[in-house]
Design a protein around this motif. Sequence first.
Motif, PDB file in Angstrom:
ATOM      1  N   ALA A  81      -9.140  -3.212  11.420  1.00 20.89           N
ATOM      2  CA  ALA A  81      -8.398  -2.061  11.956  1.00 20.89           C
ATOM      3  C   ALA A  81      -6.907  -2.354  12.116  1.00 20.89           C
ATOM      4  O   ALA A  81      -6.254  -1.819  13.010  1.00 20.89           O
ATOM      5  N   LEU A  82      -6.381  -3.209  11.268  1.00 18.19           N
ATOM      6  CA  LEU A  82      -4.941  -3.455  11.269  1.00 18.19           C
ATOM      7  C   LEU A  82      -4.245  -2.485  10.313  1.00 18.19           C
ATOM      8  O   LEU A  82      -3.091  -2.131  10.500  1.00 18.19           O
ATOM      9  N   LEU A  83      -4.974  -2.094   9.283  1.00 16.94           N
ATOM     10  CA  LEU A  83      -4.488  -1.086   8.335  1.00 16.94           C
ATOM     11  C   LEU A  83      -5.541   0.016   8.266  1.00 16.94           C
ATOM     12  O   LEU A  83      -6.727  -0.259   8.428  1.00 16.94           O
ATOM     13  N   PRO A  84      -5.106   1.242   8.041  1.00 17.51           N
ATOM     14  CA  PRO A  84      -6.100   2.321   7.920  1.00 17.51           C
ATOM     15  C   PRO A  84      -6.792   2.297   6.561  1.00 17.51           C
ATOM     16  O   PRO A  84      -6.228   1.805   5.585  1.00 17.51           O
ATOM     17  N   PHE A  85      -7.996   2.796   6.504  1.00 15.94           N
ATOM     18  CA  PHE A  85      -8.671   2.977   5.217  1.00 15.94           C
ATOM     19  C   PHE A  85      -8.036   4.158   4.479  1.00 15.94           C
ATOM     20  O   PHE A  85      -7.861   4.110   3.278  1.00 15.94           O
ATOM     21  N   VAL A  86      -7.722   5.198   5.233  1.00 18.27           N
ATOM     22  CA  VAL A  86      -7.094   6.393   4.662  1.00 18.27           C
ATOM     23  C   VAL A  86      -5.834   6.679   5.464  1.00 18.27           C
ATOM     24  O   VAL A  86      -5.892   6.798   6.693  1.00 18.27           O
ATOM     25  N   GLY A  87      -4.706   6.762   4.772  1.00 16.13           N
ATOM     26  CA  GLY A  87      -3.446   7.038   5.459  1.00 16.13           C
ATOM     27  C   GLY A  87      -3.218   8.517   5.622  1.00 16.13           C
ATOM     28  O   GLY A  87      -4.152   9.276   5.879  1.00 16.13           O
ATOM     29  N   GLU A  88      -1.986   8.933   5.420  1.00 14.96           N
ATOM     30  CA  GLU A  88      -1.633  10.341   5.611  1.00 14.96           C
ATOM     31  C   GLU A  88      -2.309  11.238   4.599  1.00 14.96           C
ATOM     32  O   GLU A  88      -2.434  10.864   3.452  1.00 14.96           O
ATOM     33  N   VAL A 107       0.863  -1.181   0.000  1.00 10.79           N
ATOM     34  CA  VAL A 107       0.000   0.000   0.000  1.00 10.79           C
ATOM     35  C   VAL A 107       0.901   1.233   0.000  1.00 10.79           C
ATOM     36  O   VAL A 107       2.051   1.156   0.424  1.00 10.79           O
ATOM     37  N   ASN A 108       0.380   2.328  -0.512  1.00  9.70           N
ATOM     38  CA  ASN A 108       1.194   3.543  -0.530  1.00  9.70           C
ATOM     39  C   ASN A 108       0.933   4.375   0.735  1.00  9.70           C
ATOM     40  O   ASN A 108       0.246   3.921   1.650  1.00  9.70           O
ATOM     41  N   ARG A 109       1.470   5.566   0.759  1.00  9.87           N
ATOM     42  CA  ARG A 109       1.371   6.371   1.984  1.00  9.87           C
ATOM     43  C   ARG A 109      -0.059   6.755   2.313  1.00  9.87           C
ATOM     44  O   ARG A 109      -0.408   6.999   3.457  1.00  9.87           O
ATOM     45  N   GLN A 110      -0.867   6.832   1.275  1.00  7.43           N
ATOM     46  CA  GLN A 110      -2.283   7.139   1.509  1.00  7.43           C
ATOM     47  C   GLN A 110      -3.077   5.891   1.849  1.00  7.43           C
ATOM     48  O   GLN A 110      -4.288   5.930   1.927  1.00  7.43           O
ATOM     49  N   ALA A 111      -2.364   4.787   1.988  1.00 13.00           N
ATOM     50  CA  ALA A 111      -2.965   3.487   2.297  1.00 13.00           C
ATOM     51  C   ALA A 111      -3.798   2.945   1.141  1.00 13.00           C
ATOM     52  O   ALA A 111      -4.696   2.139   1.339  1.00 13.00           O
ATOM     53  N   LYS A 112      -3.476   3.404  -0.063  1.00 14.47           N
ATOM     54  CA  LYS A 112      -4.138   2.831  -1.241  1.00 14.47           C
ATOM     55  C   LYS A 112      -3.393   1.565  -1.660  1.00 14.47           C
ATOM     56  O   LYS A 112      -2.176   1.473  -1.488  1.00 14.47           O
ATOM     57  N   ILE A 113      -4.122   0.656  -2.241  1.00 17.34           N
ATOM     58  CA  ILE A 113      -3.505  -0.584  -2.709  1.00 17.34           C
ATOM     59  C   ILE A 113      -2.696  -0.288  -3.975  1.00 17.34           C
ATOM     60  O   ILE A 113      -3.192   0.376  -4.890  1.00 17.34           O
ATOM     61  N   LEU A 114      -1.457  -0.760  -4.006  1.00 12.67           N
ATOM     62  CA  LEU A 114      -0.621  -0.542  -5.186  1.00 12.67           C
ATOM     63  C   LEU A 114      -1.130  -1.372  -6.356  1.00 12.67           C
ATOM     64  O   LEU A 114      -1.634  -2.471  -6.160  1.00 12.67           O
TER      65      LEU A 114
END
Lengths: 92, 134
Positions: free
Chosen positions: A85-92, A52-59
Amino acid sequence: MPPPKSKFAKFAKKKAKPRLKVKRRDPIFIDGVRPRPMFVDYKDLELLGKLVNRQAKILGRRKSGCTAASQHAVTSAIKRARFMALLPFVGE
Amino acid sequence: MVVYEGMFILDASKYARDPVATAQQVTDLITQFGGTILASRLWDERKLAYPIKGHRKGIYWLTYFRMAGANITPLERQCEITDEIIRKLILKVDARIADALVEHALAGDAAPKRTPPPAVVASAIDPSEIESEE
């Protein structure tokens, strides 16, 4: 003596360099072999964090290097990790 | 019967007050619906990636159990009602890797690694595939 350069020499097409074919490395494969059954653990945050990238989007596959089958497994694993809730839906 | 993997996020404050009883509640729920527990242990205690129902921390309780498929829906419903369980995820485990995963859960105290373990993969490799790759 070299032959005189044509007026249009600079427009001439350059020969494309032969590209070295690098075999794509699938991050899910173990020693280059597809695990059967295909299994990506949603609890494996070390692995999923890289996909996933910094925004928590799937690569995408182009970036992650996954084959279609492993990308499919990765996607569902990431979505499960998000739900738990192990990974955020929306990252930074 | 099929092997299921159940992950439950438990209320951290209730777990801190009485760890045994809170964990017992999960196993009791499963047995109540005719499941047999193969493994049940604390997976991790961590901050949630986003708050759920006002909770910021959660206890991740990992279980593996055998159960008839028809009982999963009532079990999930009962989990929704139980106060201690904030969230749950019950997944069907492929029969080919079920044993390896259960063993891993029983043995593992560290964070889970890449599964299935090599032993399972080795048996699953098609020899013709190796030759074609060389």
